[in-house]
Design a protein around this motif. Sequence first.
Motif, PDB file in Angstrom:
ATOM      1  N   GLU A  71       0.847  -1.194   0.000  1.00  0.00           N
ATOM      2  CA  GLU A  71       0.000   0.000   0.000  1.00  0.00           C
ATOM      3  C   GLU A  71       0.879   1.239   0.000  1.00  0.00           C
ATOM      4  O   GLU A  71       1.916   1.267   0.671  1.00  0.00           O
ATOM      5  N   TRP A 105      -4.606  11.040   7.361  1.00  0.00           N
ATOM      6  CA  TRP A 105      -3.549  10.078   7.632  1.00  0.00           C
ATOM      7  C   TRP A 105      -2.401  10.822   8.308  1.00  0.00           C
ATOM      8  O   TRP A 105      -2.165  11.980   8.002  1.00  0.00           O
ATOM      9  N   ARG A 138      -5.052   6.819  -0.259  1.00  0.00           N
ATOM     10  CA  ARG A 138      -4.460   5.493  -0.019  1.00  0.00           C
ATOM     11  C   ARG A 138      -4.677   4.628  -1.260  1.00  0.00           C
ATOM     12  O   ARG A 138      -5.794   4.520  -1.760  1.00  0.00           O
ATOM     13  N   LYS A 149       5.214   3.454   3.300  1.00  0.00           N
ATOM     14  CA  LYS A 149       5.169   3.695   4.738  1.00  0.00           C
ATOM     15  C   LYS A 149       6.499   3.325   5.396  1.00  0.00           C
ATOM     16  O   LYS A 149       7.183   2.397   4.946  1.00  0.00           O
ATOM     17  N   ALA A 192       7.191   1.735   8.023  1.00  0.00           N
ATOM     18  CA  ALA A 192       7.306   0.346   8.470  1.00  0.00           C
ATOM     19  C   ALA A 192       7.771  -0.549   7.323  1.00  0.00           C
ATOM     20  O   ALA A 192       8.606  -1.446   7.516  1.00  0.00           O
ATOM     21  N   ASP A 193       7.245  -0.305   6.094  1.00  0.00           N
ATOM     22  CA  ASP A 193       7.633  -1.124   4.943  1.00  0.00           C
ATOM     23  C   ASP A 193       9.103  -0.912   4.595  1.00  0.00           C
ATOM     24  O   ASP A 193       9.812  -1.859   4.223  1.00  0.00           O
ATOM     25  N   ARG A 246       5.724   7.468  14.906  1.00  0.00           N
ATOM     26  CA  ARG A 246       4.928   6.302  14.541  1.00  0.00           C
ATOM     27  C   ARG A 246       5.463   5.711  13.251  1.00  0.00           C
ATOM     28  O   ARG A 246       6.148   6.366  12.485  1.00  0.00           O
ATOM     29  N   ASP A 281       3.590   4.262  10.775  1.00  0.00           N
ATOM     30  CA  ASP A 281       2.700   4.230   9.611  1.00  0.00           C
ATOM     31  C   ASP A 281       2.753   5.510   8.793  1.00  0.00           C
ATOM     32  O   ASP A 281       1.963   5.689   7.873  1.00  0.00           O
ATOM     33  N   ARG A 306       2.061   6.943  21.155  1.00  0.00           N
ATOM     34  CA  ARG A 306       2.814   6.163  20.173  1.00  0.00           C
ATOM     35  C   ARG A 306       4.321   6.225  20.409  1.00  0.00           C
ATOM     36  O   ARG A 306       5.063   5.320  20.065  1.00  0.00           O
TER      37      ARG A 306
END
Lengths: 443, 286
Positions: free
Chosen positions: A35, A89, A101, A311, A313-314, A342, A344, B117
């Motif tokens: 994504e 977002w 998205r 993102k 995280a990816d 964060r 994301d 977070r």
Amino acid sequence: MFRAARATFRHGVHPPEHKELTGAAPIRRMPFPSEVVLPVRQHAGKPAQVVVKPGDHVERGDVVAQADGFVSSPVHASATGTVTDVGWWPHPDGSSCPAVRVAVEAHSSQIARERRVPDWKGLSPEQIVRAVQDAGVVGLGGAAFPTHVKLVPPKDATITTVLLNGCECEPFLTTDHRLMAEQPERVMHGVRIMMRALGVPKAVVGIERNKPDAIDAMTAARPTDLDVTVLPLTVKYPQGAEKMLIEAVLGVEVPSGRLPMHVGVVVQNVASAATIAEVFETGQPLVERVVTVTGRGVRRPGNYVVPVGTKLADVLEFCGGLTEDAREIVFGGPMMGVAQGRLDVPLTKGTTGVVVLTDADVRADDALPCIRCARCLDACPVYLNPSTLGQLARVERWEDMERAHLADCMLCGCCSYVCPSRIPLSQLFAVGRGMLKRRRATP
Amino acid sequence: MDPATLLSATAVLGGVGLTFGVLIAAANKKLKVHEDPRIDDVAGMLPGANCGACGAAGCRAFAERLVQRKAEPVGCTVSSPDGHKAIAAYLGVDAGTAVKRVARLLCAGGADVAVQRAAYVGHASCAAAAAVAGGGKGCTWGCLGLADCARACSFGAITMDRNGLPRVDPAKCTACGDCVEACPKDLFVVLPETRRLLVQCKSRMVGDPVTALCRVGCTGCGLCAVDADPGLVSIVDGLAVVDAGKDDTGNVKATKRCPTGAIAWVEGAQAFAGPPAAAREGATLR
């Protein structure tokens, strides 16, 4: 005219470079994530306006949000897929931002549609500027100012020089370094197009001496028919700041409150130049960029071509994940970058690097009182008095800070870096800027 | 020393002093500005907080407006009713009527219900934390709890509770608006104390993503808009908004079905009661 003997600016600091982690790592392509999230605010200026709705099929390079006015930039889909949502977002700056998205189509070849690429030689400067805006090109050095705006100087300014910024003075980051070393022809092609758009006879590429392979490659790739110089510069932070680079290369000081164009200079990042070249080579808009993922807190550091909107995280997962002692993640370099709260958040057009610092790198000390040692005065590249500004910030005298020329501060962080009392000066200045902006906004 | 020198020096200095003294006395007579003596008296009767809640630049400026009959004594939100009466009696005017206004916090997401977070370490100020990736709170709209508002309050009306939320004491609040300016997340509003229906959330997100970050956030479900008097509550960009121009009397019913307790009926101080029982048990929130 050049004062190459000095080849740097006054004041500034020498933080440890830490470029050894990725400086020799060739640029590699990161696979497409499942994504991508495309915020409408990835540039300085007015946010783009979303033109797609959930359920729409978009191909790589399609416009998902169009520019809202001249000082704005469109956003393109960075991967083929389906729009799943248009909503709020988290944004890397800590706020939330409307974003598109896109669920990336699995097993897609991700080959962009056929595009008609106009021959730039046949285009007028206006048409070139238009094409650059339509491709969503923004300054890739971090500030993300729309590139096309700087290609249209105001009537009262006469531009004599295009200054290419290859300093990359932030510690850790090596994107511009690798780009110049690996694709010097592309960068030079972008320079050629920019010189044409501005009608400027001369260009200078400023590169710090800690990148000898980039200097060699760029010198070899210099066009023979144009006046393009590659100028090695003494290594110092913040040489990549526009006004500092102009002082280093041309020996001219940009007056307080004025812009580089008022001294006849347009400064563009080398990666922006390469992107412009790409726009006129393949028609591909700005949908991906080179990002340095580095720091001792990430297992597989390197320089990667990352689709815009991937993102965090990816990215971290692709780079082998975090180490046990990873403590802080910063977008951009450690001097001016923004710590992330964060995983994301998406990487945007302005994300130059992802730096993961470890427990050993990060030390949270309480600020001690100012001992008036004046080290910050010796470090400040724009000759402010950070000590006084810091004390005014402590007592929330924002208007007095404005009178002490807070507007000239570019938040480079040199003062915070040298302060022996660990006073978070540049953070306080950012707060002051924000408060003054709020006060101006309320009647 | 020669006495003549002493004498001449005294004479010259004395002469100069006398000349300028006469000049200043003449100027004082000629340029005298007549000021209403009542201004000083009224200024003395005002609290002297210079908070600006009345709209004037300070207490003395407000006293001038009072004497000129351009303002009513109740315009001072810091004075007690007795103080208003005293000023009104002194000036021979009516004290006027005013609805007491108080600062309200539009966030109920304390540490007990909202997700954090990341840990912010550094200069302990909301404005400074907000400049570092928004301060690390899961909800990007929510209260950061570092008490910029409490420090800005000149009247000690704001205290931080154990969940890191500021509590406004309506008795002490003068509606001066300093907290409104201090909050980097724009979470304070100054409202008449008689306004009861309050959406204690500013999150624009919709549905489950909201409650994943904060159990008392507004999901934009619209139940309150259905239950309230027609037109009083509407959903604007994922957030319930109470129309400030409409009377909310008798609309406690609008809060009854709220799955998260984001819309509250406030009498006196804000309560921040937490999510309703159904939500606490982990029921699906829609």
